[in-house]
Scaffold this motif. Sequence first.
Motif, PDB file in Angstrom:
ATOM      1  N   ARG A 158       0.848  -1.180   0.000  1.00 40.34           N
ATOM      2  CA  ARG A 158       0.000   0.000   0.000  1.00 40.34           C
ATOM      3  C   ARG A 158       0.888   1.236   0.000  1.00 40.34           C
ATOM      4  O   ARG A 158       1.924   1.279   0.672  1.00 40.34           O
ATOM      5  N   ASN A 159       0.444   2.255  -0.716  1.00 41.92           N
ATOM      6  CA  ASN A 159       1.228   3.486  -0.863  1.00 41.92           C
ATOM      7  C   ASN A 159       0.342   4.698  -0.597  1.00 41.92           C
ATOM      8  O   ASN A 159      -0.746   4.830  -1.170  1.00 41.92           O
ATOM      9  N   LEU A 160       0.803   5.601   0.261  1.00 48.43           N
ATOM     10  CA  LEU A 160       0.076   6.819   0.604  1.00 48.43           C
ATOM     11  C   LEU A 160       0.773   8.011  -0.039  1.00 48.43           C
ATOM     12  O   LEU A 160       2.014   8.100  -0.032  1.00 48.43           O
ATOM     13  N   ARG A 207      -5.853  -2.099  -4.278  1.00 51.48           N
ATOM     14  CA  ARG A 207      -5.073  -1.025  -4.864  1.00 51.48           C
ATOM     15  C   ARG A 207      -3.788  -0.820  -4.075  1.00 51.48           C
ATOM     16  O   ARG A 207      -3.766  -1.004  -2.858  1.00 51.48           O
ATOM     17  N   ILE A 208      -2.760  -0.413  -4.772  1.00 50.44           N
ATOM     18  CA  ILE A 208      -1.537  -0.011  -4.087  1.00 50.44           C
ATOM     19  C   ILE A 208      -1.701   1.400  -3.533  1.00 50.44           C
ATOM     20  O   ILE A 208      -1.412   1.666  -2.372  1.00 50.44           O
ATOM     21  N   ASP A 209      -2.171   2.303  -4.353  1.00 48.82           N
ATOM     22  CA  ASP A 209      -2.224   3.712  -3.974  1.00 48.82           C
ATOM     23  C   ASP A 209      -3.432   4.017  -3.107  1.00 48.82           C
ATOM     24  O   ASP A 209      -4.560   3.620  -3.418  1.00 48.82           O
ATOM     25  N   GLU A 210      -3.189   4.742  -2.049  1.00 47.10           N
ATOM     26  CA  GLU A 210      -4.230   5.252  -1.171  1.00 47.10           C
ATOM     27  C   GLU A 210      -4.066   6.771  -1.159  1.00 47.10           C
ATOM     28  O   GLU A 210      -3.191   7.315  -0.496  1.00 47.10           O
ATOM     29  N   GLY A 211      -4.895   7.444  -1.899  1.00 50.72           N
ATOM     30  CA  GLY A 211      -4.739   8.882  -1.990  1.00 50.72           C
ATOM     31  C   GLY A 211      -5.414   9.416  -3.230  1.00 50.72           C
ATOM     32  O   GLY A 211      -6.027   8.677  -4.003  1.00 50.72           O
ATOM     33  N   PRO A 212      -5.318  10.717  -3.408  1.00 49.83           N
ATOM     34  CA  PRO A 212      -4.503  11.632  -2.609  1.00 49.83           C
ATOM     35  C   PRO A 212      -5.098  11.896  -1.231  1.00 49.83           C
ATOM     36  O   PRO A 212      -6.305  12.082  -1.099  1.00 49.83           O
ATOM     37  N   LEU A 213      -4.230  11.922  -0.206  1.00 54.98           N
ATOM     38  CA  LEU A 213      -4.676  12.229   1.145  1.00 54.98           C
ATOM     39  C   LEU A 213      -4.992  13.716   1.260  1.00 54.98           C
ATOM     40  O   LEU A 213      -4.373  14.549   0.600  1.00 54.98           O
TER      41      LEU A 213
END
Length: 814
Positions: A708-710, A730-736
């Motif tokens: 996971r990527n923020l 999903r890998i991406d978590e964002g945009p924060l």
Amino acid sequence: METADPTPHARSTERENTADGPPAAAPQLSLELLVHGVGGTTAQEMLGDPRVQLITGDDTAACYRRTEDADAEQRPDDYRGEPVREAYCWSNLTSGNGARALWLLLVPFMVVNLAHWMRPAAPPEHPAQRIYDLLVRILALTLTVLLAAAACEVALDLTAWQCAGTTVCAVGKSWMGFLSPDNSGWWSAPGRRLALASMVPLLVIGFLWSLSRRTWSAYESASPPPRLPGTSRDTPVAERTALSLDGFWYGRRLVARLRAAHTTAGVLTIAAVLLAAGAQADGRDGGDTALAVTGRALTALVILLAAATVLVVWRTARSEAAPDDESDHLVVRALPFASLGVLALIVVHTGWARPGAHSHGPLPGADAFGGIAVFQGLLVLALALTAWVLQRAARDDARTALRGMGGPAVALLACAVGGVLSGGVAQRFADWLDGGATPGQDHAPIPGPPVLLSWQASVIPVLLVVVAIVVVLAAVRVVIVRDRVAKDVPGLYDPRERPDERRTKRIAATIAGAGLTDSAPVLVAATAAVTLVLGAGAVAGAWISDRAPGRATEGAPPVVHAAAETAEALGSWLMGAGVILLITMGRRAYRDHSARRTIGILWDVGTFWPRAAHPFAPPCYAERAVPDLTWRMATWTERFDGRLVLSGHSQGSVLAAAAVWQLDLVTRSRVALLTYGSPLERLYGRWFPAFFGPPALTGLHREMDDWRNLWRFTDPIGGPIRLTCEDGRRIDEGPLRDPLAFGRTLQNPLPAQILGHGDYHADPVFGRVRAELIARLGPDLPGQRPADDCSGRRAADARFDDRPAQGSSGRSSG
């Protein structure tokens, strides 16, 4: 800080095995391994506790835990549902002691080494790959020759030949009195003055050799961790990415070979300068004397050793399938000593008595700077052509920086920086010797440095004007993007909050400024293109006029003449100022640890890659950090049969990914990766596509338990990985959301800070994602995902296209 005592652990284990036997259905223990980013941080800050304990490692790089967690493996019941937190601190690898401040003088070598790794993502077996490697290594060799030539220019030409041979210049310099011809001393002969002064450039080369050997012993010569019989990789070598190969981080023999070749090249450069001076003196006697014949024989030896040096560089290549820990051939190791022996003979030959010899004008061979510049330009053009061929064969080139021309552009900038440092030192030293008179003028005590250096200095103001224009355009772009993004910012927050135009513009400006990172290729391309054109013009102007720009334009219109003189004077001072700035920064960093940490950020980014092109570049810290992380994960999971979350911020995420690549498939399937503020795709994927491109990152995701990527729009360094999976994960978590709150509320009575690249832990999403990863680390061994489970960048881009308009405004492809 305390040191862990393994004795209680051993006693506890012994009691369990002897008295109670192995516990049945023991709770599953998990480990969260934290890796910091650029600039470094302390273990206390990473763990949120002032009392930490060393678990494994040393003062340079080590793993720490909170003191109360030091024996967590003996108390697994206390950690149900919560992992043991452990911090890996590696900042001392780049900013540990004051000697690292000297690395500032090695910037050209570091930059040209980066060019080796910026190749397009063509298949490894493509024939142009070998040509690309060779061109970069030859280009790196010319930088060593340029450094040696610059040292010879200062010590031999300006000091021993010009100033010591001119009464007006030598007057008032007591340290030069014994060299002056007016004293008729033993050292006053031109050849003997040169022989004595040749010790200065020899000491420079010797210092670089010593520095390279010392760091080689600490980095490249470190023994790789042994691999247990049951944990070898199952993937065939031909199907594995380069970063997963066993020998990628172990280049002992390669660096040793290059060090021998570059040391020999530096010594031979000094020898060639002495031979040129002796040949001029012997030529006056008809060329049939014993000294002239001896000089020709020594020249043949120098040519022979130079050919052997080029052959060694030609035949040198990285061996990454297995650790390259063998000793090199005796012939290669003997090259530097053979060159020193030849140099000793040449020193005796140059210092031999030559009645009537005198020094006048520049030292013979000083025009070699022009030849070096032209040769470097041709190599860069050949490298660009090779990169173009590789780019056409690349598998995924949509987001590659400069369409694969990143390597040639960076190599050209390395040559430019090397030229600026060389010219700056020579010009400032000449100004000091002649008392401030302009070298080359009729009233100047000495002729000064080669004319080419004056022309190169004159183009620096023009280059800075171009860079300033690009910067201004970037600033205008920030304003335009800010106004466009500002329309979308209020919609990201609670509509009941009162609008604040100033706050909105500040958030929008941060987003727009962070997006400039994606425009870096434009700045690099503009700088490289203008540098190539101006450099070619400087060489042509020096060769055609054979005079400095000011004197060469004496018959031109007054405006042209004034501009040439201004550019020459300003450029000379700018070259000198650049050298003084580096020395000042190095001196401050040597004394001040905080300044050393700031400068260390440069090395965090520039010295991640192994020394594959230049052995005098600063050492690769990843050759220590990556094996540390790999071995820690492998041994912990093997010893305690546990699961692990590897948590990396910024550059730490790059180290984390590289370490996971080095794991065997069984261990890799037990590891979950959490990255935040990560430059893996945004910087490394675009600038180093052959190693961090979409195929490599997709393969890494497929073979891990989870990733996971923020990321945030306000982050100027980190960004999305741009991968997704067909199973919905999903890998991406964002945009924060950044800041977390728009204005003052009951929950946030004070204005929330715009976090940008830091403090990802403060976001509630971080805790949620971390908890999800930990929950996935169940007692059963996770299964490997299907080969067609993950898709590349296109699916991820489609998902990000559905984001608010803030995304399209805050990020550009550059």
